[in-house]
Design a protein around this motif. Structure first.
Motif, PDB file in Angstrom:
ATOM      1  N   SER A  59       7.127 -11.630  -8.737  1.00 41.20           N
ATOM      2  CA  SER A  59       6.925 -11.754  -7.294  1.00 41.20           C
ATOM      3  C   SER A  59       7.686 -12.956  -6.750  1.00 41.20           C
ATOM      4  CB  SER A  59       5.433 -11.910  -6.985  1.00 41.20           C
ATOM      5  OG  SER A  59       5.200 -11.781  -5.591  1.00 41.20           O
ATOM      6  N   ASP A  60       7.863 -12.974  -5.429  1.00 41.24           N
ATOM      7  CA  ASP A  60       8.368 -14.167  -4.748  1.00 41.24           C
ATOM      8  C   ASP A  60       9.630 -14.759  -5.380  1.00 41.24           C
ATOM      9  OD1 ASP A  60       6.127 -14.946  -2.540  1.00 41.24           O
ATOM     10  OD2 ASP A  60       5.230 -13.933  -4.270  1.00 41.24           O
ATOM     11  N   ILE A  61      10.650 -13.940  -5.397  1.00 47.27           N
ATOM     12  CA  ILE A  61      11.936 -14.367  -5.960  1.00 47.27           C
ATOM     13  C   ILE A  61      12.689 -15.232  -4.939  1.00 47.27           C
ATOM     14  CG2 ILE A  61      14.090 -13.533  -6.980  1.00 47.27           C
ATOM     15  CD1 ILE A  61      12.043 -10.809  -7.130  1.00 47.27           C
ATOM     16  N   HIS A  62      12.523 -14.900  -3.662  1.00 50.12           N
ATOM     17  CA  HIS A  62      13.050 -15.732  -2.572  1.00 50.12           C
ATOM     18  C   HIS A  62      14.532 -16.046  -2.688  1.00 50.12           C
ATOM     19  CE1 HIS A  62       9.495 -16.425  -0.125  1.00 50.12           C
ATOM     20  NE2 HIS A  62       8.778 -16.501  -1.239  1.00 50.12           N
ATOM     21  N   GLY A  63      15.316 -15.074  -3.115  1.00 45.20           N
ATOM     22  CA  GLY A  63      16.773 -15.259  -3.122  1.00 45.20           C
ATOM     23  C   GLY A  63      17.288 -16.295  -4.105  1.00 45.20           C
ATOM     24  N   GLY A  76       6.868  -8.419  -3.922  1.00 44.72           N
ATOM     25  CA  GLY A  76       7.379  -8.800  -2.608  1.00 44.72           C
ATOM     26  C   GLY A  76       7.974 -10.193  -2.493  1.00 44.72           C
ATOM     27  N   ASP A  77       8.418 -10.513  -1.266  1.00 46.54           N
ATOM     28  CA  ASP A  77       9.195 -11.727  -0.988  1.00 46.54           C
ATOM     29  C   ASP A  77      10.420 -11.821  -1.898  1.00 46.54           C
ATOM     30  OD1 ASP A  77       7.646 -12.423   1.167  1.00 46.54           O
ATOM     31  OD2 ASP A  77       7.000 -14.353   0.374  1.00 46.54           O
ATOM     32  N   LEU A  78      11.242 -10.790  -1.800  1.00 46.88           N
ATOM     33  CA  LEU A  78      12.512 -10.786  -2.531  1.00 46.88           C
ATOM     34  C   LEU A  78      13.425 -11.860  -1.949  1.00 46.88           C
ATOM     35  CD1 LEU A  78      11.244  -7.844  -2.733  1.00 46.88           C
ATOM     36  CD2 LEU A  78      13.578  -7.014  -2.956  1.00 46.88           C
ATOM     37  N   ASN A  84       5.616 -10.982   3.133  1.00 45.84           N
ATOM     38  CA  ASN A  84       5.734 -11.464   4.513  1.00 45.84           C
ATOM     39  C   ASN A  84       7.190 -11.751   4.899  1.00 45.84           C
ATOM     40  OD1 ASN A  84       5.059 -13.481   2.511  1.00 45.84           O
ATOM     41  ND2 ASN A  84       5.059 -15.025   4.097  1.00 45.84           N
ATOM     42  N   TRP A  85       7.944 -12.366   4.001  1.00 43.59           N
ATOM     43  CA  TRP A  85       9.356 -12.637   4.309  1.00 43.59           C
ATOM     44  C   TRP A  85      10.157 -11.343   4.438  1.00 43.59           C
ATOM     45  CZ3 TRP A  85      12.405 -16.782   5.565  1.00 43.59           C
ATOM     46  CH2 TRP A  85      11.817 -18.064   5.486  1.00 43.59           C
ATOM     47  N   ASP A  86       9.787 -10.326   3.678  1.00 47.53           N
ATOM     48  CA  ASP A  86      10.517  -9.052   3.749  1.00 47.53           C
ATOM     49  C   ASP A  86      10.386  -8.429   5.140  1.00 47.53           C
ATOM     50  OD1 ASP A  86      11.085  -9.400   1.012  1.00 47.53           O
ATOM     51  OD2 ASP A  86       9.165  -8.498   0.465  1.00 47.53           O
ATOM     52  N   LEU A 106      -0.639  -6.026  -4.717  1.00 50.33           N
ATOM     53  CA  LEU A 106      -0.104  -6.218  -3.367  1.00 50.33           C
ATOM     54  C   LEU A 106       0.419  -7.640  -3.217  1.00 50.33           C
ATOM     55  CD1 LEU A 106      -2.756  -7.782  -2.423  1.00 50.33           C
ATOM     56  CD2 LEU A 106      -3.448  -5.665  -1.356  1.00 50.33           C
ATOM     57  N   HIS A 107       1.006  -7.931  -2.047  1.00 50.15           N
ATOM     58  CA  HIS A 107       1.648  -9.241  -1.897  1.00 50.15           C
ATOM     59  C   HIS A 107       0.652 -10.373  -1.668  1.00 50.15           C
ATOM     60  CE1 HIS A 107       4.691 -12.207  -1.175  1.00 50.15           C
ATOM     61  NE2 HIS A 107       4.133 -12.528  -0.030  1.00 50.15           N
ATOM     62  N   ALA A 108      -0.159 -10.261  -0.602  1.00 43.10           N
ATOM     63  CA  ALA A 108      -0.987 -11.408  -0.209  1.00 43.10           C
ATOM     64  C   ALA A 108      -2.486 -11.116  -0.215  1.00 43.10           C
ATOM     65  CB  ALA A 108      -0.570 -11.917   1.169  1.00 43.10           C
ATOM     66  N   GLY A 119       0.839 -11.944  -5.253  1.00 45.61           N
ATOM     67  CA  GLY A 119       1.828 -13.033  -5.258  1.00 45.61           C
ATOM     68  C   GLY A 119       1.524 -13.979  -4.115  1.00 45.61           C
ATOM     69  N   ASP A 120       2.509 -14.256  -3.268  1.00 51.83           N
ATOM     70  CA  ASP A 120       2.373 -14.970  -1.999  1.00 51.83           C
ATOM     71  C   ASP A 120       2.116 -16.473  -2.094  1.00 51.83           C
ATOM     72  OD1 ASP A 120       2.255 -15.079   0.917  1.00 51.83           O
ATOM     73  OD2 ASP A 120       0.118 -15.428   0.656  1.00 51.83           O
ATOM     74  N   VAL A 121       1.134 -16.910  -2.892  1.00 53.75           N
ATOM     75  CA  VAL A 121       0.786 -18.335  -2.867  1.00 53.75           C
ATOM     76  C   VAL A 121       1.631 -19.173  -3.829  1.00 53.75           C
ATOM     77  CG1 VAL A 121      -1.552 -18.018  -1.990  1.00 53.75           C
ATOM     78  CG2 VAL A 121      -1.173 -17.990  -4.461  1.00 53.75           C
ATOM     79  N   HIS A 122       2.389 -18.524  -4.675  1.00 51.22           N
ATOM     80  CA  HIS A 122       3.281 -19.222  -5.624  1.00 51.22           C
ATOM     81  C   HIS A 122       2.495 -20.100  -6.607  1.00 51.22           C
ATOM     82  CE1 HIS A 122       6.948 -18.857  -2.630  1.00 51.22           C
ATOM     83  NE2 HIS A 122       6.103 -17.849  -2.489  1.00 51.22           N
ATOM     84  N   ASN A 123       1.242 -19.745  -6.829  1.00 53.83           N
ATOM     85  CA  ASN A 123       0.388 -20.436  -7.802  1.00 53.83           C
ATOM     86  C   ASN A 123      -0.162 -19.400  -8.770  1.00 53.83           C
ATOM     87  OD1 ASN A 123       0.325 -23.139  -6.747  1.00 53.83           O
ATOM     88  ND2 ASN A 123      -1.040 -22.414  -5.125  1.00 53.83           N
TER      89      ASN A 123
HETATM   90 MN    MN Z   1       6.541 -16.066  -0.865  1.00 55.13          MN
END
Ligand code: MN
Length: 244
Positions: free
Chosen positions: A8-12, A36-38, A63-65, A110-112, A154-158
């Motif tokens: 999750s949360d690769i963020h580019g 999510g949050d590719l 959310n970023w997607d 799911l994402h969040a 994912g989402d919280v990065h923790n």
């Molecule tokens: Mn994220």
């Protein structure tokens, strides 16, 4: 027994993504689910989106997607301009959640949160808020209605795992923007995929070192928005929303 890698949360962040995929490949795991949050924050939204699309069997929307398509400010439009309209539309069209059964467990991914991609749930939040992760989805999002035994997000990065009233809540952490420690994070689910038979099942938490200074150099070269905050997050794991 089958294994599924959940990222999750690769963020580019292409360096972190490459390191994680290399680790998944080295373990002989072929199935990858993405929560999510590719894109957003990091300098390689195009490469990451194209690779996730190719490699991941399941991709849900972060959310970023959604936000990159709205282009409400420079933070989002920088990424949208690089992505181009086709990829932006792809990201916006991703499903909200994915349900899977493994070793008799009903697993919601799911994402969040079931509330929305913007409703953030931290491991230290009140119990009611964490238990709400098992609530029914809003009608429009309920593709396959079931009450989950396990929720992964994912989402919280923790990255974390908690048992709550006999149910399991886990977060896979972030590949490209970890905020708990400065190594890429993902999980491996192991069990009988698609089987309703109650059988052994495990969730493994992986941490993968990657070349952070190379990722920083790429972000500087590309001139990503909020560069200083992004660099600090990669080097220290301190979230931009927490302190200046
Ligand atoms: Mn994220």
């Amino acid at each position: 027994m089958e294994r599924v890698a959940v990222v999750s949360d690769i963020h580019g962040n292409l360096e972190a993504w490459d390191a994680v995929v290399k680790d998944i490949d080295a373990r002989g795991i072929s199935r990858i689910f993405c929560l999510g949050d590719l894109v957003g924050k990091g300098p390689n939204p195009v490469e990451v989106t194209d690779q996730v699309r190719t490699r991941c069997e399941v991709v849900v929307r972060g959310n970023w997607d959604e936000l990159v398509g709205r282009q409400e400010d420079d933070n989002f439009s920088w990424h949208a301009q690089r992505l181009g309209p086709e990829r932006v539309a792809y990201l916006a069209s991703l499903p909200f959640q994915h349900d899977v059964i493994m070793s008799g467990r009903r697993i919601r991914l799911l994402h969040a949160s079931p509330q929305s991609v913007y409703h953030r749930v931290q491991p230290w939040d009140p119990a009611e808020k964490r238990l709400a992760m098992f609530d029914p989805l809003p009608d429009e999002e309920a593709v396959a209605r079931f009450e989950p035994d396990i929720v992964g997000y994912g989402d919280v990065h923790n990255a974390f795992l908690q048992h709550l009233r006999g149910k399991t809540l886990f977060n896979v952490g972030s590949v490209g923007n970890p905020l708990d420690m400065t190594q890429a994070s993902y999980c491996i689910l192991e069990g009988m995929l698609g089987s309703r038979e109650n059988a052994p099942f495990s969730i493994q938490f992986m941490r993968v070192p990657y070349d952070i200074e190379l990722a920083v150099a790429q972000a500087e070269k590309a001139g990503v928005p909020s560069l200083d905050y992004y660099v600090r997050e990669l080097r220290t794991g301190i979230y931009r929303g927490l302190q200046d």
